[in-house]
Scaffold this motif. Sequence first.
Motif, PDB file in Angstrom:
ATOM      1  N   GLN A   1     -78.327  42.333  34.648  1.00  0.00           N
ATOM      2  CA  GLN A   1     -79.288  41.368  34.039  1.00  0.00           C
ATOM      3  C   GLN A   1     -80.830  40.719  34.522  1.00  0.00           C
ATOM      4  OE1 GLN A   1     -80.437  44.429  33.095  1.00  0.00           O
ATOM      5  NE2 GLN A   1     -79.514  45.582  31.176  1.00  0.00           N
ATOM      6  N   SER A   2     -80.203  39.265  35.198  1.00  0.00           N
ATOM      7  CA  SER A   2     -80.443  38.533  36.184  1.00  0.00           C
ATOM      8  C   SER A   2     -79.011  36.937  35.538  1.00  0.00           C
ATOM      9  CB  SER A   2     -81.013  37.796  34.820  1.00  0.00           C
ATOM     10  OG  SER A   2     -81.892  36.131  35.810  1.00  0.00           O
TER      11      SER A   2
ATOM     12  N   ALA B   1     -75.270  38.740  42.796  1.00  0.00           N
ATOM     13  CA  ALA B   1     -75.172  39.529  42.945  1.00  0.00           C
ATOM     14  C   ALA B   1     -73.742  39.531  44.655  1.00  0.00           C
ATOM     15  CB  ALA B   1     -76.226  40.149  43.278  1.00  0.00           C
TER      16      ALA B   1
ATOM     17  N   THR C   1     -81.061  48.631  39.706  1.00  0.00           N
ATOM     18  CA  THR C   1     -82.178  47.658  40.240  1.00  0.00           C
ATOM     19  C   THR C   1     -83.968  47.528  39.989  1.00  0.00           C
ATOM     20  OG1 THR C   1     -83.134  47.883  42.746  1.00  0.00           O
ATOM     21  CG2 THR C   1     -80.851  45.970  42.171  1.00  0.00           C
TER      22      THR C   1
ATOM     23  N   ILE D   1     -79.302  44.750  37.659  1.00  0.00           N
ATOM     24  CA  ILE D   1     -80.461  43.998  37.212  1.00  0.00           C
ATOM     25  C   ILE D   1     -82.127  44.457  37.475  1.00  0.00           C
ATOM     26  CG2 ILE D   1     -80.823  42.215  38.676  1.00  0.00           C
ATOM     27  CD1 ILE D   1     -78.544  42.632  39.949  1.00  0.00           C
TER      28      ILE D   1
ATOM     29  N   THR E   1     -73.371  47.891  38.079  1.00  0.00           N
ATOM     30  CA  THR E   1     -74.716  46.573  37.155  1.00  0.00           C
ATOM     31  C   THR E   1     -75.948  46.966  37.161  1.00  0.00           C
ATOM     32  OG1 THR E   1     -74.736  44.561  37.180  1.00  0.00           O
ATOM     33  CG2 THR E   1     -74.769  45.027  39.316  1.00  0.00           C
TER      34      THR E   1
ATOM     35  N   THR F   1     -80.132  34.951  40.396  1.00  0.00           N
ATOM     36  CA  THR F   1     -79.303  36.501  40.077  1.00  0.00           C
ATOM     37  C   THR F   1     -78.939  36.622  41.480  1.00  0.00           C
ATOM     38  OG1 THR F   1     -81.261  37.240  38.885  1.00  0.00           O
ATOM     39  CG2 THR F   1     -80.132  39.019  39.884  1.00  0.00           C
TER      40      THR F   1
END
Length: 579
Positions: A304-305, A362, A372, A343, A341, A358
Motif C-alpha cells: 500500500q505504501s 518497490a 497499482t 500499492i 503486491t 514507496t
Amino acid sequence: MSSKVNYLSCPDLSKARLKGDGTKVVPFDMEPDHRLIEAYKGKKYFIKTYGCQGNVRDEETMAGLLEALGMERTSRPSESKISIVNTCAVRENAESKVYGEIGKFKSIKEKDKDFVLCVSGCMMQEEGKANLIVDSYPQVSIVFGTHNINSLYDLLLENLLKKERFVDVRSFPGEIVEGLPYKRLLPYKAYVDISYGCDKFCTYCIVPYTRGRERSRRMGDILAECKKLYAEGYQEVTLLGQNVNSYGKDIGEYGFSDLLEEVAKIGIPRIRFLTSHPFDFEHSMLEAIAKYPNIMPWIHLPLQSGSDDMLRRMGRRYTQKEYLSLVEDIRRTIPGVSLSTDIIVGFPNETDEDFDATLEVAKQVAYESAFTFIYSPRNGTPAARIKDNVSDKIKHERFVRLTKVIEASVEKSSDLMVGNTYDVLVDGPSKRDKEVLSGYTEGNKLVNFKGPQYLVGCIVPVKIIESHTYSLIGELVGDPLLHKAKFVGDLLRRDPVVEEYQRVDQAIKEDGKLMEAIDSLPQVKKDAALSIGSLNYEEKRNTLLKLEDMLNTHPMIKNRENLYSQIQDLIEELRGILS
C-alpha cells in the motif's frame, strides 16, 4: 413496471461495525417453492460480476441457487428471464461501470414485464446506494446485499407473487451460512472461502462495512469442500479471505498455518491463498509453504505504501522496516518465491518523501507483479473525510513513475525465466489465437504456448523461449498425449471409489485369518482335484466348498469385488476422455 418499493432492510454502517459475541453457523436447507420452479424452469439467467474473487465466489452461489430452479446460464442478457448485476465497492470506476450496466436492461424490461433484474453485492451495502438504484432505474426489481444471498428464493417469490420491487440489504455482526448450492465457473480451478469480512479497518477501505466483521468458517467445513473438489478432479484451489492470515482467531482452536497444512494433505496439486496482511503474517505459514510442494511458492503481500507516515494514516499496523524484514524472512524460507503486491498512489496529503519511500521499497523488493492504484475515496471510511492538498496531476505523475519501477522488476524476473522449464496449469485457449494455449506457472506467471485443446486442465512442463514482460512464450516439453494420460490416471486415483477399494483391500491384507484362508485356496483346490476317485475325496471336496463359501460370502471380499466392478466402469469412462 411496478413503482412500489418494499424496503425489508437497508444498510446501516453503524451496525456493520459491530462485533458479535460469536459467529453463528446456519445450515441452508431451503427447498425452492414449487411456484418458483414452475415460473423459471427451463428459462435462462445472466450474471455480470465486478470486483474481486470473493464476488466471483458469490456469483457461483447465486448461479447454484438459480440452477436449482432448473434454469440455464446464458451470456446474452436479452435471452435471460432473471439477470443479476453483482457489484463492487472498492473503487470508484467499478461503481461507474455498474450504472452503465444497469442502464442496458431498460429495453429488456420494457419488452418483457416479467423480466427480473437484481442488483447485489458490496456496492449495495453502502448507505444510500440501494435507494439511488431503485429511484434511478425502474427496471430494477430486487436489490440485495452480500449478507443475504441465501434470501434470493424468498425475494424472487415475493416479486413473482406481488409484482412489486424489493430492497433487502442487511447489516449485522455476522453469521455463516453453510450448505448453499453453487455452480463452479471453472472446471479445474476453484475458490474456497475460509473467512468473511475483515477486522482491520484500514482507513481507506470499505470492506469491513460491506462484508462485515471477520468470521472464520469451521475447518471441518472447509476441508469437506476441498476434499469434494479433489475428488471431482480440480487441479487448483485458492483459499479466500479478506485477510487469510488472521483465519481462526475468532474461533481460537487453530490458525491459518494449521488449515494450510490440512488442506495440503488432501493432495490437491495446487493450493494458493488470497489475501495476506503483513501484520498477521506468522513464520509458521512460511514453514507450511516450504514443507508442502503443492502449496504454491507465490504470496500476494499488499504494501500500500512504503512511507511510515502514510502507513500510520492508512491504519496498516506495520512499518516499512517490519515489512522489509518480513520479505527477507519469506525469501530466506522459500527460495524462488514469487511476490506480488498492492500499492496505492496519492493517499491524501502524500508528500514527495512519502512517495519516494514507496518507490524505494518497490525497487528493493523487486516484485514479480503488482496492482497499482490511484487512491479513490470511499464514502463512509475515515480517509474520505481527510482534506487533500495533492493535485490530481501530481498523483498521475507519481503513478506513471511507480508503474515504470514495477515494470522494470517484472521484466527482469520474466527475462530470468527464459530457457528454463516450468509446470503450467492450462486454463484454455488464448483469446487471440485458438491454437495457442494459456496457463500459469507455480509462481503465477502467464505463459502462452502451442498445444492441443485436450490439454486444458492438465499441468504440463513448458520451456520458456521468450519474455513479453507481463506474459511469456513457451514450448511444450514431451508428448501431449502422455501428459493427458497422466492427467486421466490422476483422476482415477482420486476417485472416492478407488480410494474406498484401496482401503478395503488394505483391510483384507491386514486380516491374518482371512489372508491365510485366501492363500490356502489354491492348495485346497489342488488337493481336492488330486483326491478324485480316492476314499477321502468327499472330505477334501467339502473342505473346498466350505472355504469357497466362506470367501464368497465374506463382507469385505464382496465389497471389494463390487468396488472393483465400479472401477472398471470408471476406466471405460476415462478411455472415452483419452479417445
